[in-house]
Scaffold this active site. Sequence first.
Site, PDB file in Angstrom:
ATOM      1  N   GLU A  40      45.008  38.796  35.077  1.00 38.05           N
ATOM      2  CA  GLU A  40      45.081  40.159  34.544  1.00 38.05           C
ATOM      3  C   GLU A  40      46.562  40.512  34.504  1.00 38.05           C
ATOM      4  OE1 GLU A  40      43.534  43.288  37.035  1.00 38.05           O
ATOM      5  OE2 GLU A  40      43.481  44.710  35.371  1.00 38.05           O
ATOM      6  N   ARG A 265      40.987  30.614  47.960  1.00 41.15           N
ATOM      7  CA  ARG A 265      42.320  31.007  47.521  1.00 41.15           C
ATOM      8  C   ARG A 265      43.335  30.552  48.562  1.00 41.15           C
ATOM      9  NH1 ARG A 265      41.326  36.691  46.674  1.00 41.15           N
ATOM     10  NH2 ARG A 265      43.148  36.503  45.350  1.00 41.15           N
ATOM     11  N   LYS A 275      48.548  41.023  44.626  1.00 42.63           N
ATOM     12  CA  LYS A 275      49.408  41.710  43.670  1.00 42.63           C
ATOM     13  C   LYS A 275      49.557  43.183  44.058  1.00 42.63           C
ATOM     14  CE  LYS A 275      47.427  39.957  39.818  1.00 42.63           C
ATOM     15  NZ  LYS A 275      47.180  39.765  38.373  1.00 42.63           N
TER      16      LYS A 275
END
Length: 560
Positions: A40, A265, A275
């Site tokens: 994104e 992850r 983020k």
Amino acid sequence: MSQHSNSDNNPKTSHFIRNIVIADIDSGKHKSIKTRFPPEPNGFLHIGHAKAICLNFGLAAEFSGLTNLRFDDTNPCKEEEVYARAIEKDVRWLGFDWAELCHASDYFSDFYNFAVELIEAGKAYVEELSADEMREYRGTLTTAGRPSPWRERPLEESLDLFKRMRTGEFEDGRFVLRAKIDMASPNIKMRDPTIYRIRNITHQRTGDEWHIYPMYDFAHCISDALEGITHSLCTLEFEDHRPLYDWVLDNISIQAHPQQIEFARLNLDYTVMSKRRLKMLVDEGLVDGWDDPRMPTLAAMRRRGYPAAAIRNFAEVIGVTKSESIIPLGVLENEVRNELNATAPRAMAVLDPLKVVLLNFPEGETEWFEAARHPQDESMGTRRIPITREIYIERGDFMEQPVRKYFRLKPGGEVRLRNAFIVKFVDLIKDDNGEVIEVHCELDPQTRSGMPESSRRVKGTIHWVSAVHGVPTEVRLYDRLFNVENPLADKDRDFREFINPDCLSKVTAMVEPSFIEAGGFCQFERVGYFCHDAQDSTKEKPVLNRTVSLRDSWAKRGNK
RNA sequence: UGGGACGUGGCCAAGUUGGUUAAGGCACGGGGUUUUGAUCCCCGCAUUCGCAGGUUCGAGUCCUGCCGUCCCAGCCA
């Protein structure tokens, strides 16, 4: 001969996703594979994304498949074009090239049409409950939800409302489109998830064409299918979404059905990897931007001097599994050192200068030495280094009262000046505080590099820089951004409280002139790897970043 | 108390359809080479696979139970 990179030579150890791909090809399920990296555009990519990038692009390349770069731009409130550009740059820098550059927003009409299909099939309805009410109707983790009063709304009515939502007739939040699945499902994601919401806001690419935007779970699987993705790799938290991913594709008129596979992850110690939190650090000025070399972003690592190959190797070495883990920062640094050791030309610089006078070296004269740029790689050639009567050595390379097994310069001792000759201690000068400010030595002319006596053995070799030729240079030294292994571990404290106050320090170093002229990166022997800062360094005022220090088994012994 | 996952040495992590001598990397310890106390090179480092039972000639790999950790109740992705 001089392959200046050991990049990607590592034997690849198998992992479960690779095994799935192999099985799919062997069984004939796929003749070739296609993956995608779907960020994104709402922030910069970090090292965690690098794991996903290397996995997606690497795996596809390994099996002669393709990988798309796709911007998941379905939420215009959070996304910006600058991020998209930065992401493209980072992916390229890492060494990958995409088959197609896609945007979820390219498929807005497809999404819309599929949503209409769902409504017409009685599998989606326009919800009128508020967000709070929906939450209430949803039930809890342990209790089933209840159907919304609007769940059985006639489909013509839903169709009409949905069309009007699209044209901007309603304010944000007034309606929402929901998939009609199962309000009693033990998987909360399946309790009639929202698939479209109203957002009367300009989208960065489609402008004001749309007033409704699809949710991730609706858009992502369709995007994958539309692009012919075979393996849709994502992180563990999406495991609960998989039934929904499959439900959507099974209930619309689309043939392709990519397989979603989840992996753990990446977590690194002494840093944060979201983020959202990294953006806080940037927005609050706690760091100097997304590319501040202390950040775990790819832009920061590039600026700091981490080679892309090191990051690729790191991604390979940590493996791909479904078990969550925290990798020590040292593993990444090890890959950086590994790569740089092979590729970095050598130079000398003194970070904490102490003046040394060579008593028997003629005043006002300069002698030049030829030195190898790399001790193990002659193809890198040589450089010329000037020496003068006054030089600087590292303050830590002299001890008036040496500790046990101290091999460097000390009273009564001898030490080799790297690439030059052996010098012997004569005496020293102190200031009023008793601080040593100058050391006097005598050089042994028979030990000049190239002379017969040059191979005479002495315990220590230290680096040095000519006091008249050395270039005073700003050098930025970085340390871990946080001073605790996991800044998020303490639920009662904010992660910003754990920022390491010493994560950045600046010194003025005396640097060998050849490196200032050359630019780029190098190893300052016995010190570490450094590079010119791409942002701030100029011809007139060079600025260097310490990429990573050299391993120091002496310091580790705690003798210093 | 619902659902989904995970648990192999200090940290990661391989472990074909159950066969055994439990890869590899990092870290660590010891030794060698070295004009970087760097690099490089040797050597060492889990009688054991979260725990407890069971099936089997044989289990990290199969079964049962238990324990621990993570994720899910955004009109974020």
